[in-house]
Design a protein around this motif. Structure first.
Motif, PDB file in Angstrom:
ATOM      1  N   THR A 143      42.535  41.779  38.400  1.00 14.75           N
ATOM      2  CA  THR A 143      41.923  42.727  39.341  1.00 14.75           C
ATOM      3  C   THR A 143      40.957  42.017  40.284  1.00 14.75           C
ATOM      4  OG1 THR A 143      42.137  44.492  37.698  1.00 14.75           O
ATOM      5  CG2 THR A 143      40.619  44.877  39.510  1.00 14.75           C
ATOM      6  N   ILE A 144      40.143  41.125  39.737  1.00 16.67           N
ATOM      7  CA  ILE A 144      39.225  40.343  40.581  1.00 16.67           C
ATOM      8  C   ILE A 144      40.019  39.499  41.581  1.00 16.67           C
ATOM      9  CG2 ILE A 144      37.596  38.401  40.556  1.00 16.67           C
ATOM     10  CD1 ILE A 144      36.464  39.568  37.943  1.00 16.67           C
ATOM     11  N   HIS A 145      41.075  38.856  41.119  1.00 17.52           N
ATOM     12  CA  HIS A 145      41.910  38.030  42.001  1.00 17.52           C
ATOM     13  C   HIS A 145      42.522  38.865  43.126  1.00 17.52           C
ATOM     14  CE1 HIS A 145      44.544  34.796  43.265  1.00 17.52           C
ATOM     15  NE2 HIS A 145      45.593  35.607  43.173  1.00 17.52           N
ATOM     16  N   ALA A 146      42.951  40.075  42.781  1.00 18.75           N
ATOM     17  CA  ALA A 146      43.573  40.951  43.782  1.00 18.75           C
ATOM     18  C   ALA A 146      42.605  41.273  44.915  1.00 18.75           C
ATOM     19  CB  ALA A 146      44.056  42.233  43.125  1.00 18.75           C
ATOM     20  N   VAL A 147      41.377  41.623  44.570  1.00 10.67           N
ATOM     21  CA  VAL A 147      40.397  41.992  45.597  1.00 10.67           C
ATOM     22  C   VAL A 147      40.009  40.773  46.435  1.00 10.67           C
ATOM     23  CG1 VAL A 147      38.104  42.973  46.033  1.00 10.67           C
ATOM     24  CG2 VAL A 147      39.530  43.917  44.211  1.00 10.67           C
ATOM     25  N   LYS A 148      39.833  39.617  45.793  1.00 13.46           N
ATOM     26  CA  LYS A 148      39.477  38.408  46.538  1.00 13.46           C
ATOM     27  C   LYS A 148      40.606  37.978  47.485  1.00 13.46           C
ATOM     28  CE  LYS A 148      36.462  35.900  46.389  1.00 13.46           C
ATOM     29  NZ  LYS A 148      35.260  35.787  47.263  1.00 13.46           N
ATOM     30  N   VAL A 162      31.101  41.351  44.475  1.00 14.65           N
ATOM     31  CA  VAL A 162      30.215  41.670  43.364  1.00 14.65           C
ATOM     32  C   VAL A 162      31.063  42.424  42.346  1.00 14.65           C
ATOM     33  CG1 VAL A 162      28.125  42.881  42.635  1.00 14.65           C
ATOM     34  CG2 VAL A 162      28.247  41.852  44.929  1.00 14.65           C
ATOM     35  N   ALA A 163      31.278  41.829  41.164  1.00 14.84           N
ATOM     36  CA  ALA A 163      32.171  42.413  40.161  1.00 14.84           C
ATOM     37  C   ALA A 163      31.402  42.705  38.886  1.00 14.84           C
ATOM     38  CB  ALA A 163      33.335  41.472  39.868  1.00 14.84           C
ATOM     39  N   CYS A 164      31.592  43.929  38.363  1.00 18.46           N
ATOM     40  CA  CYS A 164      30.893  44.354  37.144  1.00 18.46           C
ATOM     41  C   CYS A 164      31.907  44.872  36.134  1.00 18.46           C
ATOM     42  CB  CYS A 164      29.871  45.440  37.480  1.00 18.46           C
ATOM     43  SG  CYS A 164      29.033  46.129  36.024  1.00 18.46           S
ATOM     44  N   LEU A 219      35.347  37.732  21.957  1.00 16.32           N
ATOM     45  CA  LEU A 219      34.602  37.615  23.215  1.00 16.32           C
ATOM     46  C   LEU A 219      34.972  36.355  24.002  1.00 16.32           C
ATOM     47  CD1 LEU A 219      32.528  39.547  24.489  1.00 16.32           C
ATOM     48  CD2 LEU A 219      30.719  38.082  23.589  1.00 16.32           C
ATOM     49  N   ASP A 220      35.285  35.259  23.312  1.00 15.30           N
ATOM     50  CA  ASP A 220      35.645  34.018  23.997  1.00 15.30           C
ATOM     51  C   ASP A 220      36.927  34.144  24.811  1.00 15.30           C
ATOM     52  OD1 ASP A 220      33.434  32.726  23.039  1.00 15.30           O
ATOM     53  OD2 ASP A 220      34.474  31.674  21.425  1.00 15.30           O
ATOM     54  N   GLN A 221      37.732  35.184  24.558  1.00 19.91           N
ATOM     55  CA  GLN A 221      38.934  35.406  25.353  1.00 19.91           C
ATOM     56  C   GLN A 221      38.589  35.676  26.823  1.00 19.91           C
ATOM     57  OE1 GLN A 221      42.231  35.329  24.071  1.00 19.91           O
ATOM     58  NE2 GLN A 221      41.253  34.541  22.221  1.00 19.91           N
ATOM     59  N   TYR A 222      37.325  36.047  27.088  1.00 20.69           N
ATOM     60  CA  TYR A 222      36.880  36.329  28.458  1.00 20.69           C
ATOM     61  C   TYR A 222      36.461  35.074  29.217  1.00 20.69           C
ATOM     62  CZ  TYR A 222      36.903  41.361  27.588  1.00 20.69           C
ATOM     63  OH  TYR A 222      37.287  42.649  27.316  1.00 20.69           O
ATOM     64  N   SER A 223      36.571  33.915  28.614  1.00 20.30           N
ATOM     65  CA  SER A 223      36.162  32.674  29.273  1.00 20.30           C
ATOM     66  C   SER A 223      36.861  32.511  30.624  1.00 20.30           C
ATOM     67  CB  SER A 223      36.495  31.479  28.374  1.00 20.30           C
ATOM     68  OG  SER A 223      36.149  30.276  29.000  1.00 20.30           O
ATOM     69  N   ASP A 224      36.058  32.308  31.662  1.00 17.14           N
ATOM     70  CA  ASP A 224      36.537  32.079  33.037  1.00 17.14           C
ATOM     71  C   ASP A 224      37.239  33.284  33.664  1.00 17.14           C
ATOM     72  OD1 ASP A 224      35.601  29.428  33.005  1.00 17.14           O
ATOM     73  OD2 ASP A 224      37.444  28.727  32.037  1.00 17.14           O
ATOM     74  N   SER A 225      37.204  34.442  33.026  1.00 14.79           N
ATOM     75  CA  SER A 225      37.895  35.619  33.576  1.00 14.79           C
ATOM     76  C   SER A 225      37.227  36.162  34.832  1.00 14.79           C
ATOM     77  CB  SER A 225      37.997  36.730  32.525  1.00 14.79           C
ATOM     78  OG  SER A 225      36.720  37.149  32.098  1.00 14.79           O
ATOM     79  N   MET A 226      35.941  35.789  35.071  1.00 13.74           N
ATOM     80  CA  MET A 226      35.232  36.275  36.255  1.00 13.74           C
ATOM     81  C   MET A 226      34.888  35.138  37.211  1.00 13.74           C
ATOM     82  SD  MET A 226      32.702  39.220  34.669  1.00 13.74           S
ATOM     83  CE  MET A 226      32.606  40.168  36.201  1.00 13.74           C
ATOM     84  N   LEU A 264      33.157  45.872  42.916  1.00 13.87           N
ATOM     85  CA  LEU A 264      34.228  46.244  42.004  1.00 13.87           C
ATOM     86  C   LEU A 264      33.630  46.581  40.645  1.00 13.87           C
ATOM     87  CD1 LEU A 264      37.231  46.388  41.112  1.00 13.87           C
ATOM     88  CD2 LEU A 264      37.151  43.890  40.801  1.00 13.87           C
ATOM     89  N   MET A 265      33.791  47.833  40.213  1.00 14.74           N
ATOM     90  CA  MET A 265      33.284  48.309  38.929  1.00 14.74           C
ATOM     91  C   MET A 265      34.464  48.541  37.994  1.00 14.74           C
ATOM     92  SD  MET A 265      29.945  48.493  39.387  1.00 14.74           S
ATOM     93  CE  MET A 265      29.264  49.631  38.166  1.00 14.74           C
ATOM     94  N   MET A 266      34.473  47.852  36.835  1.00 13.06           N
ATOM     95  CA  MET A 266      35.633  47.897  35.939  1.00 13.06           C
ATOM     96  C   MET A 266      35.220  48.348  34.537  1.00 13.06           C
ATOM     97  SD  MET A 266      37.222  44.240  37.156  1.00 13.06           S
ATOM     98  CE  MET A 266      35.567  43.546  37.228  1.00 13.06           C
ATOM     99  N   SER A 267      35.921  49.363  34.038  1.00  9.95           N
ATOM    100  CA  SER A 267      35.611  49.876  32.700  1.00  9.95           C
ATOM    101  C   SER A 267      36.643  50.888  32.250  1.00  9.95           C
ATOM    102  CB  SER A 267      34.229  50.543  32.696  1.00  9.95           C
ATOM    103  OG  SER A 267      33.950  51.101  31.423  1.00  9.95           O
ATOM    104  N   SER A 268      36.856  50.952  30.926  1.00 10.40           N
ATOM    105  CA  SER A 268      37.603  52.072  30.344  1.00 10.40           C
ATOM    106  C   SER A 268      36.629  53.142  29.859  1.00 10.40           C
ATOM    107  CB  SER A 268      38.472  51.587  29.179  1.00 10.40           C
ATOM    108  OG  SER A 268      37.661  51.018  28.152  1.00 10.40           O
TER     109      SER A 268
END
Length: 451
Positions: free
Chosen positions: A333-338, A347-349, A363-370, A431-435
């Motif tokens: 999603t971040i890549h798409a907007v950029k 600004v991504a949250c 939690l480490d699965q999120y490494s470099d995701s942003m 960009l605000m991201m959440s379930s």
């Protein structure tokens, strides 16, 4: 039929209840907690329980069938009473299969993109005037409910979730539908509370392929290494159809797909959505809709609710919200907007909200995701830790897991809202991201303030 729903307030559950009510069945239900839009929608059809809670006295021999939601527990008093009386108990995927076993079943699976792919297929089928039933995980423009069941429709299109079917049926939902046409959009470890290892999670997709009926089709993403591996290892007697990115360009902030040298402007964007579109096109082709007709119809598709949904904009900035919460979804999603707005900072949250995303072992699965975000923000409502009975952790743990020392961390909704209200968005996108719901922050009101 007299049908009772245990945990009627769930997203799919309340829509199925409404669909069966519209079919003329006598529907009742219970739940101990419900949120919008379930409350208003059930009330509209006279199906809202008079009081929250579980009432075993509602379960009588006159009830023909029980539909059991995942929100209920194995010791639910209504469930125990139904078992005692010997009433037939279905999970909702079991019920959908029973209702559709004589139809052509199109089942869309994958760790990401399945709601959008399903939504695209439904949009095109409706625009083409086709008769079909469906089950989808988001409210769509032009559709009254997220579930439709009929006697007449020859086809049903089903979003195939890999989560468990019910408290007493531990099979993933998409195993129960026995697809004639299956789709796998991609595989990225999710639902760690149920599938404790990556291999165990991948096995669920192998089983899904095995459930595709002989002579059926599997449409799969050729861009996903894990999907490619399990497809090439599979020996099922089915056709296997890969897909990749279509030809496209971006002009003046609009993405156009190119078919037979003609450009078709889209109202969605991003590589992940272009891949979703290709999966939908191939599924529609299997249902008799050619490429030109598909492209003409897909140009009016605005997206599924909360999937890169535009909350507001002005001449200098856009404000998007998205359902992304797993690492692969967050990164895509971040890549798409950029990519769509290369000249604007982002600004991504992300709100970490689910059991998997909050689990320290995951939690480490999120490494470099942003890494593509210019400003990266992680929000965890401290009440979520309390509600899920998990041990809290703070900013340093999150920064280390995301591999980003400049990451901003908030655990109070008021503090996050105050920060965002004071961000200068000129030449930027938010960009605000959440379930979840960011601790109750009203994004529409926030949009008005900051734009």
């Amino acid at each position: 039929m007299k049908i009772h729903f245990i945990a009627i307030g769930g997203s799919a559950m309340h829509n199925l209840a409404i669909a069966l009510h519209k079919r003329g069945h006598e529907v009742s239900g219970s739940d101990d907690v419900m949120f919008e839009p379930s409350v208003s929608r059930l009330a509209k059809y006279g199906l809202l329980p008079k009081a929250m809670g579980w009432y075993p006295e509602k379960i009588t021999p006159e009830i023909d069938e029980i539909i059991l939601g995942m929100h209920a527990r194995v010791d639910n008093p209504e469930l125990l009473k139904a078992q005692e009386l010997g009433i037939r108990i279905y999970s909702y995927p079991e019920y959908i299969y029973e209702y559709s076993k004589n139809k052509l079943r199109v089942v869309i699976g994958g760790s990401h993109g399945k709601t959008t792919i399903t939504s695209m297929i439904l949009h095109v089928l409706k625009s083409a005037g086709k008769d079909f039933d469906y089950l989808v995980g988001a409210q769509l423009e032009g559709f009254d409910t997220m579930v439709r069941l009929s006697d007449e429709a020859p086809v049903i299109v089903i979003e195939g979730d890999e989560y468990l079917s019910s408290p007493i049926d531990r099979r993933p939902k998409f195993h129960l539908y026995k697809a004639n046409i299956g789709v796998i959009s991609g595989i990225a470890w999710d639902h760690i509370n149920v599938f404790p290892t990556f291999d165990n999670y991948v096995d669920q997709f192998r089983i899904f392929i095995d459930t595709i009926q002989p002579g059926g089709k599997l449409i799969y993403s050729a861009t996903d290494a894990v999907v490619n591996k399990i497809v090439h290892e599979d020996t099922s007697a089915i056709s296997k159809i890969p897909y990749d990115l279509p030809a496209y360009n971006i002009k003046y902030g609009v993405t156009n797909i190119i078919v037979d040298e003609k450009e078709y402007p889209l109202q969605v964007f991003g590589d992940h959505n272009l891949l979703n579109l290709e999966a939908a096109r191939l599924a529609c082709e299997s249902l008799g809709i050619g490429a030109t007709d598909f492209c003409n119809h897909i140009t009016t598709f605005r997206g599924a609710a909360r999937r890169l949904e535009l909350v507001g904009k002005n001449e200098n900035a856009n404000f998007f919200k998205d359902f992304a919460h797993a690492p692969s979804k967050l990164k895509a999603t971040i890549h798409a907007v950029k990519t769509q707005f290369p000249d604007r900072k982002l600004v991504a949250c992300i709100e970490l909200h689910t059991f998997s995303s909050l689990n320290k072992d995951f939690l480490d699965q999120y490494s470099d995701s942003m890494e593509e975000a210019d400003t990266a923000i992680v929000f965890i409502d401290k009440k979520t830790f309390e509600q899920k009975k998990m041990s809290p952790y703070g900013a340093e743990t999150v920064k280390k897991a995301f591999s980003r020392g400049d990451l901003l961390f908030f655990n109070e909704p008021g503090e996050l809202s105050n920060y965002l209200e004071n961000v200068d968005l000129r030449g930027k996108n938010l960009l605000m991201m959440s379930s979840g719901n960011f601790g109750g922050i009203d994004l529409a009101s926030l949009s008005v303030k900051i734009l």
